[in-house]
Design a protein around this motif. Structure first.
Motif, PDB file in Angstrom:
ATOM      1  N   GLU A  92      27.913   7.381  35.208  1.00 55.81           N
ATOM      2  CA  GLU A  92      27.903   7.229  33.757  1.00 55.81           C
ATOM      3  C   GLU A  92      26.458   7.280  33.277  1.00 55.81           C
ATOM      4  O   GLU A  92      25.612   6.554  33.796  1.00 55.81           O
ATOM      5  CB  GLU A  92      28.513   5.884  33.335  1.00 55.81           C
ATOM      6  CG  GLU A  92      29.960   5.701  33.730  1.00 55.81           C
ATOM      7  CD  GLU A  92      30.505   4.370  33.243  1.00 55.81           C
ATOM      8  OE1 GLU A  92      29.876   3.762  32.357  1.00 55.81           O
ATOM      9  OE2 GLU A  92      31.536   3.928  33.762  1.00 55.81           O
ATOM     10  N   MET A  93      26.175   8.153  32.328  1.00 51.01           N
ATOM     11  CA  MET A  93      24.837   8.201  31.749  1.00 51.01           C
ATOM     12  C   MET A  93      24.895   7.651  30.332  1.00 51.01           C
ATOM     13  O   MET A  93      25.680   8.120  29.511  1.00 51.01           O
ATOM     14  CB  MET A  93      24.271   9.614  31.744  1.00 51.01           C
ATOM     15  CG  MET A  93      22.814   9.652  31.308  1.00 51.01           C
ATOM     16  SD  MET A  93      21.933  11.147  31.800  1.00 51.01           S
ATOM     17  CE  MET A  93      22.747  12.358  30.778  1.00 51.01           C
ATOM     18  N   LYS A  94      24.048   6.649  30.080  1.00 49.13           N
ATOM     19  CA  LYS A  94      24.082   5.945  28.811  1.00 49.13           C
ATOM     20  C   LYS A  94      22.679   5.884  28.223  1.00 49.13           C
ATOM     21  O   LYS A  94      21.680   6.041  28.935  1.00 49.13           O
ATOM     22  CB  LYS A  94      24.609   4.520  29.015  1.00 49.13           C
ATOM     23  CG  LYS A  94      25.930   4.443  29.760  1.00 49.13           C
ATOM     24  CD  LYS A  94      26.270   3.019  30.149  1.00 49.13           C
ATOM     25  CE  LYS A  94      27.555   2.946  30.952  1.00 49.13           C
ATOM     26  NZ  LYS A  94      27.858   1.578  31.418  1.00 49.13           N
ATOM     27  N   THR A  95      22.624   5.619  26.930  1.00 47.55           N
ATOM     28  CA  THR A  95      21.334   5.438  26.258  1.00 47.55           C
ATOM     29  C   THR A  95      20.801   4.047  26.586  1.00 47.55           C
ATOM     30  O   THR A  95      21.494   3.042  26.415  1.00 47.55           O
ATOM     31  CB  THR A  95      21.495   5.583  24.736  1.00 47.55           C
ATOM     32  OG1 THR A  95      22.037   6.873  24.455  1.00 47.55           O
ATOM     33  CG2 THR A  95      20.155   5.426  24.042  1.00 47.55           C
ATOM     34  N   GLY A  96      19.575   4.005  27.069  1.00 49.90           N
ATOM     35  CA  GLY A  96      18.999   2.738  27.492  1.00 49.90           C
ATOM     36  C   GLY A  96      17.994   2.183  26.496  1.00 49.90           C
ATOM     37  O   GLY A  96      17.692   2.804  25.466  1.00 49.90           O
ATOM     38  N   ILE A  97      17.463   1.028  26.802  1.00 55.09           N
ATOM     39  CA  ILE A  97      16.442   0.403  25.971  1.00 55.09           C
ATOM     40  C   ILE A  97      15.145   1.201  26.049  1.00 55.09           C
ATOM     41  O   ILE A  97      14.925   1.983  26.987  1.00 55.09           O
ATOM     42  CB  ILE A  97      16.185  -1.052  26.421  1.00 55.09           C
ATOM     43  CG1 ILE A  97      15.729  -1.083  27.891  1.00 55.09           C
ATOM     44  CG2 ILE A  97      17.436  -1.916  26.240  1.00 55.09           C
ATOM     45  CD1 ILE A  97      15.284  -2.442  28.390  1.00 55.09           C
ATOM     46  N   ASN A  98      14.306   1.047  25.066  1.00 50.05           N
ATOM     47  CA  ASN A  98      12.958   1.636  25.068  1.00 50.05           C
ATOM     48  C   ASN A  98      12.961   3.136  25.361  1.00 50.05           C
ATOM     49  O   ASN A  98      12.155   3.632  26.145  1.00 50.05           O
ATOM     50  CB  ASN A  98      12.055   0.910  26.083  1.00 50.05           C
ATOM     51  CG  ASN A  98      11.971  -0.574  25.822  1.00 50.05           C
ATOM     52  OD1 ASN A  98      12.027  -1.014  24.682  1.00 50.05           O
ATOM     53  ND2 ASN A  98      11.863  -1.360  26.884  1.00 50.05           N
ATOM     54  N   ASP A  99      13.896   3.855  24.734  1.00 49.44           N
ATOM     55  CA  ASP A  99      13.972   5.310  24.873  1.00 49.44           C
ATOM     56  C   ASP A  99      14.189   5.745  26.319  1.00 49.44           C
ATOM     57  O   ASP A  99      13.632   6.742  26.780  1.00 49.44           O
ATOM     58  CB  ASP A  99      12.709   5.970  24.294  1.00 49.44           C
ATOM     59  CG  ASP A  99      12.902   7.462  24.069  1.00 49.44           C
ATOM     60  OD1 ASP A  99      14.040   7.874  23.789  1.00 49.44           O
ATOM     61  OD2 ASP A  99      11.916   8.213  24.186  1.00 49.44           O
TER      62      ASP A  99
END
Length: 820
Positions: free
Chosen positions: A321-328
Motif C-alpha cells: 500500500e502506498m500512502k501519502t506520508g507526513i512532511n511530503d
C-alpha cells in the motif's frame, strides 16, 4: 534465490544448452526481468519471450552487472566476459532447471491449486505450520509458468516443508508445473469462473487442475466437487474431504454461527463433534479457513490444537500500500510479512518511485529463511544497493547484530519497534519515499500510523496491478513496432500523478501526455524522464516548457508563430513539436485547407522539428459513425503525407484513441494514445474479463438514525421514507466529487453487499442512505464504486460519462495505491 549448488557450466548441462563459457562462475539467483536485478555477479538472466522479447533487454541487464544469460540464439556480438547458454526454448529451460532443483531435496511439499483462494490458503497454512517447520513457500502469488519455477528455486537444504501454489489459464499447462512442484500433498481450493475463457468447459478446467496431484499421496478438497471427478482421480491417492452438505465427508460442517465478530463452526470428524472459531466473517475467508481446518486435520494435528491455531489466524495482505506520508513523504506499507522473496518484490516497487530525492528502507528481523543468520543478512545487504537506498533502518536484535554487513552511508538500528518510535523525531523524515517491511510480530503498523498523513476517511484505492493488466491488454492488441502514448492528464483521470506515471515509465510506455504545462512540470519534478506531450501549451509558460523539456502540441498558426519567436529569441533550434490536424472533431487543429500554408511555414522553420503528426477521432467506439471514422483516417493520411514530403523526414503518426486501438487496427499507424482504457473503461472491448477497473471509492458510516415514515431528511426537506426505517449518514459529499445529481434516490452505494439508495439532497461533505433493509452500524464500510458497482453504472445514474465521474473525485479524497 540463494543456492550455491550450481555454476553456469553445470546449469548448461542440466538444460542441455550449447554454451559459451568465458568464466564458469557460481549461480545462485535466477532473473527474468532486467528491471529487477539482484545479486548480479551470481545471477542468471533468462531472456524470455513473453509479452516482450527478453533478448532486447540483455544489454540493460549487462549494465547492471549480469554476466550470465540463457538465450534462444547465439549472439552476433557476444558481450565482454559474458556467458551464454543457448537453448531452443528459454521458458522450458527455466522450468527444466527448477524441476532438477526440486529433485535434489527430500521434503514434504504441499501443492495448492484452484480458481480462488490459493494464496490465502498458502499463507494461512504457513501461519498454522511455521511453529514446527522450516517452510519455503511461493512469494506473494507466484503461481504461473514463470512464477512457479522461480518459487521452487528458493528451496534450500534447511527447508523441511514447501508450500507452492499453481495457477493455469488454459489446457496443457499443469503437467509442466506438476513436474516442478512434485507435491506430496495436494489441496484443491474453490473452483470459480476465473480463466473460464481458456477452457471449453468447467469440467475441462477442473481436470486440468487435478493433474497437479497425479503423483501426490494425499488430496484435500471439497467433497461436493471431488465426488464428481472420482473416476478421474488416481485410485491410490488418499483423499480427505470436507463439506457443508454431505455427512459422508471426512469433515462435515453442520453448524455455522457468528459470535462476537468471529465465525463459529461445528463439525463431525472421526464420528465426533469438533469445533473451530475463525476470526473472519466474509464467506470467501470462511471457505478458505475450512480448507485450512481440513488440511491441518488431514496432516495429523489434533482437533483441539487445530482450533487453537485457527483462532489466531490473521488477515493476509498480499498488497503493498502506498500512502501519502507526513512532511511530503510517500509511505510504502508492506508491514505484514517479512521474507527474502517478498523483500525483493518490495524493493523493486521502491525502485520505481522517483517522486522524492531520497529513499528509506525500514526492515525488521527476517524469520524462517532456511539460511544461517550470517548468510541471510549478507544476502539482504547485497540486495540493498547504496545508489538505490539512501537510508537504512534495521529493527530487531538479529539484524542489529549484523549491522556491519550493510554498506549504506546512513544507517540506524533499534532493538525493537518501540525504540524506533521513541526516536522518530530525531530521524526527521522529510521529502522521501519510505518502505516499511516488517514481520508481523514487530507491529510495523504502529510505524505506519506515525508516518502516514492523517486524512479524510473517504479513500480512493488505486490497484496498480489492474492498471498494468489493462496496459498489457492494449499492448497485446498492437501491431509490431507500434508505440504507446499514455494519457495522464487531469491527475491521471483522477487516479494520481507520479504514482501512475512511475508505473507507466517502469513498464516502458513510449510517451506521456498531459493537458497543461504545470502538469508536465509536476511529473518532471516527480522523477519522470519519459517524453511528455502538452496538449494545451500556454504562451506565458513557454519558459517552463523548455526548462522541463516538455513537447508542445501545435494546433494553430498563431501558436506556431509565437512558439517559433520564443525559440528564435533564445537561439533554440530543432525543438520537438507535435502537429494537431483537425479531421472532423472541429475543436483544435489545422484543417485540410491549411495544409499548403502550413507546409510553406514548416519548410523554412529551423526552430522546430516535427516529432509527430496526429489527429483525434470523433466516435471511434460507435458503429453508427464508422463511415465518418473512415473519412477521418483518409483525411489524416492525406495531411501527414503532404507534411512529411515537405519536411523530408519521417514523423510519428497517431490518431487512434483507446476505443480505436482494438476497433480500428488499420489506424494504429506509428503510435496509439491510450486514455481511459488504462483505468479499466472501454465500451468497445466486449470481453468482460479483458480489462479490470483500477479504482475503488469507499467511505464509512458516521451515524445511523431511526426515522419515522414521512419525516423529512436533509436540506430543503427533500428526503423522506415511505415507512419507518433507518438512514445512515456517510462521509462523502459534492465537495468530494459525489455530485448533487446523485441525491434523492438517484444514486446507490454498496453496504455489506447490498445496494442502498440515497435519501434527500447530497450535502457538501456528506449524504444519507436508506439502510432500512440492512443491519448497519457506525464505522461500517460503504462502497461508492468498485468492480461490482462500476463507474459506468454511476455515470448512467446521472446521465453522464465515466470520465466525469473519475475526474470529479476531489483531491481531498486520500489516494491509496496497491501493488501485489
Amino acid at each position: 534465490m540463494a543456492n550455491s549448488l550450481y555454476t553456469a557450466g553445470s546449469i548448461g548441462q542440466i538444460i542441455s544448452a550449447n554454451v559459451i563459457i568465458v568464466n564458469d562462475v557460481p549461480i545462485s539467483t535466477l532473473l527474468t526481468d532486467s528491471r529487477r536485478i539482484a545479486n548480479a555477479p551470481e545471477a542468471l538472466f533468462f531472456a524470455l519471450s513473453n509479452r516482450r522479447d527478453g533478448h532486447q533487454f540483455i544489454s540493460e541487464a549487462y549494465e547492471s552487472g549480469v554476466r550470465n544469460y540463457v538465450v534462444s540464439s547465439k549472439p552476433a556480438e557476444p558481450l565482454l566476459n559474458a556467458n551464454y547458454l543457448i537453448v531452443p526454448n528459454v521458458l522450458i529451460a527455466l522450468q527444466t532447471l527448477a524441476a532438477h532443483h526440486r529433485n535434489q531435496f527430500e521434503l514434504q511439499v504441499i501443492g495448492i491449486t484452484g480458481s480462488n483462494g490459493k494464496t490465502i490458503v498458502k499463507e494461512w497454512l504457513y501461519q498454522l505450520l511455521v511453529a514446527e517447520h522450516n517452510i519455503v513457500r511461493s512469494p506473494k502469488s507466484y503461481n504461473s509458468q514463470i512464477g512457479v519455477p522461480l518459487s521452487v528455486w528458493n528451496i534450500t537444504a534447511g527447508n523441511d516443508l514447501g508450500i507452492f501454489e499453481a495457477g493455469i489459464s488454459t489446457i496443457n499447462e499443469m503437467d509442466k508445473l506438476e513436474a516442478i512442484i512434485k507435491p506430496t500433498v495436494g489441496i484443491l481450493t474453490h473452483i470459480g469462473s476465473a480463466h473460464d475463457e481458456g477452457f471449453s468447459s468447467r469440467q475441462e478446467k477442473v481436470l486440468e487442475k487435478l493433474k497437479l496431484f497425479k503423483n501426490s499421496k494425499l488430496l484435500i478438497g471439497h467433497y461436493d466437487l471431488l465426488l464428481d471427478y472420482q473416476k478421474d482421480i488416481n485410485p491410490d491417492l488418499k483423499q480427505f474431504t470436507w463439506s457443508r452438505q454431505f455427512n459422508q465427508a471426512d469433515l462435515y460442517v453442520f453448524s455455522e454461527t457468528t459470535i462476537k465478530g468471529n465465525y463459529y463452526l461445528r463439525a463431525i470428524y472421526n464420528k465426533k463433534e469438533i469445533e473451530c472459531l475463525v476470526p473472519f466473517l466474509d464467506q470467501a475467508s470462511v471457505e478458505n479457513a475450512i480448507t485450512c481446518w481440513a488440511a491441518m486435520l488431514a496432516l495429523g494435528y489434533s482437533p483441539v490444537e487445530t482450533d487453537t491455531r485457527m483462532e489466531h489466524l490473521v488477515p493476509v495482505s498480499m498488497r503493498l500500500e502506498m500512502k501519502t506520508g507526513i512532511n511530503d513523504c510517500s509511505v510504502i506499507d508492506d508491514s505484514y510479512n517479512s521474507d527474502i522473496q517478498s523483500l525483493e518484490i518490495a524493493l523493486n516497487f521502491l525502485e520505481q518511485q522517483n517522486q522524492h530525492p531520497k529513499k528509506t528502507l525500514i526492515l525488521s528481523d527476517i524469520f524462517q529463511s532456511g539460511l544461517s543468520q550470517e548468510a541471510l543478512y549478507a544476502q539482504v545487504a547485497a540486495m540493498l544497493h547504496p545508489e538505490k537506498i539512501d537510508r537504512f533502518i534495521g529493527v530487531g536484535e538479529s539484524i542489529q547484530h549484523f549491522r556491519d554487513q550493510f554498506n549504506i552511508a546512513e544507517k540506524h538500528f533499534y532493538p525493537d519497534t518501540e525504540a524506533l518510535l521513541k526516536d522518530m523525531a530525531r530521524l526527521n523524515f522529510n521529502d522521501e519515499t519510505i518502505l516499511l517491511k516488517g514481520a508481523r510480530n514487530f507491529e510495523f503498523e504502529r510505524i505506519s500510523r506515525a508516518l502516514v498523513q492523517k486524512a479524510h476517511e473517504t479513500v480512493m484505492e488505486i490497484n496498480l496491478n489492474a492498471l498494468l493488466n489493462n496496459l498489457n491488454y492494449y499492448k497485446s492488441q498492437l501491431q509490431p513496432g507500434v508505440k504507446i502514448m499514455a494519457m495522464v492528464k487531469a491527475f491521471s483521470y483522477g487516479s494520481g500523478t507520479f504514482e501512475v506515471a512511475n508505473m507507466l515509465q517502469y513498464h516502458k510506455v513510449d510517451y506521456l501526455s498531459v493537458a497543461y504545462i504545470d502538469e508536465g512540470v509536476a511529473l518532471r519534478q516527480g522523477g519522470i524522464t519519459l517524453p511528455i506531450m502538452v496538449l494545451n501549451p500556454e504562451i506565458t509558460a513557454f519558459d517552463k516548457l523548455i526548462e522541463y523539456k516538455l513537447q508542445p502540441e501545435i494546433y494553430s498558426f498563431s501558436l506556431l508563430s509565437e512558439f517559433t519567436k520564443y525559440l528564435q529569441l533564445n537561439d533554440i533550434v530543432d525543438y520537438p513539436i507535435h502537429l494537431k490536424i483537425d479531421t472532423g472533431m472541429h475543436r483544435l487543429g489545422f484543417e485540410p485547407a491549411d495544409m499548403d500554408m502550413l507546409c510553406d511555414l514548416l519548410e523554412v522553420n529551423t526552430a522546430v522539428r516535427v516529432k509527430s503528426i496526429f489527429s483525434h477521432f470523433v466516435a471511434s467506439d460507435a458503429e453508427q459513425h464508422d463511415a465518418f471514422t473512415l473519412k477521418q483516417i483518409r483525411r489524416f493520411e492525406k495531411a501527414f503525407r503532404q507534411i512529411e514530403r515537405t519536411l523530408g523526414y519521417q514523423t510519428i503518426k497517431h490518431i487512434a484513441n483507446t476505443s480505436a486501438i482494438s476497433r480500428w487496427k488499420v489506424a494504429q499507424f506509428d503510435m496509439v494514445r491510450l486514455g481511459i482504457g488504462l483505468y479499466g473503461i472501454d465500451p468497445s472491448v466486449k470481453d468482460t474479463n479483458a480489462l479490470q477497473p483500477i479504482a475503488t471509492l469507499k467511505t464509512s458510516v458516521s451515524q445511523v438514525k431511526k426515522i419515522k415514515a414521512g419525516e423529512t431528511i436533509g436540506y430543503n426537506r427533500n428526503g423522506s421514507l415511505k415507512k419507518d426505517g433507518h438512514i445512515a449518514t456517510v462521509r462523502i459529499g459534492y465537495a468530494d466529487g459525489y455530485l448533487r445529481a446523485f441525491g434523492n434516490g438517484v444514486g446507490k452505494m454498496l453496504i455489506k453487499g447490498k445496494l442502498v439508495p440515497t435519501v434527500g439532497n447530497i450535502a457538501m461533505d456528506m449524504c444519507m442512505l436508506d439502510v432500512s433493509d440492512v443491519e448497519v452500524k457506525e464505522g461500517d464500510e460503504v462502497i461508492v464504486f468498485n468492480e461490482e458497482q462500476r463507474i459506468e453504472e454511476l455515470a448512467k445514474q446521472i446521465g453522464t460519462i465515466p470520465y466525469e465521474i473519475l475526474t470529479n473525485i476531489s483531491q481531498r479524497v486520500k489516494r491509496v495505491y496497491f501493488y501485489e
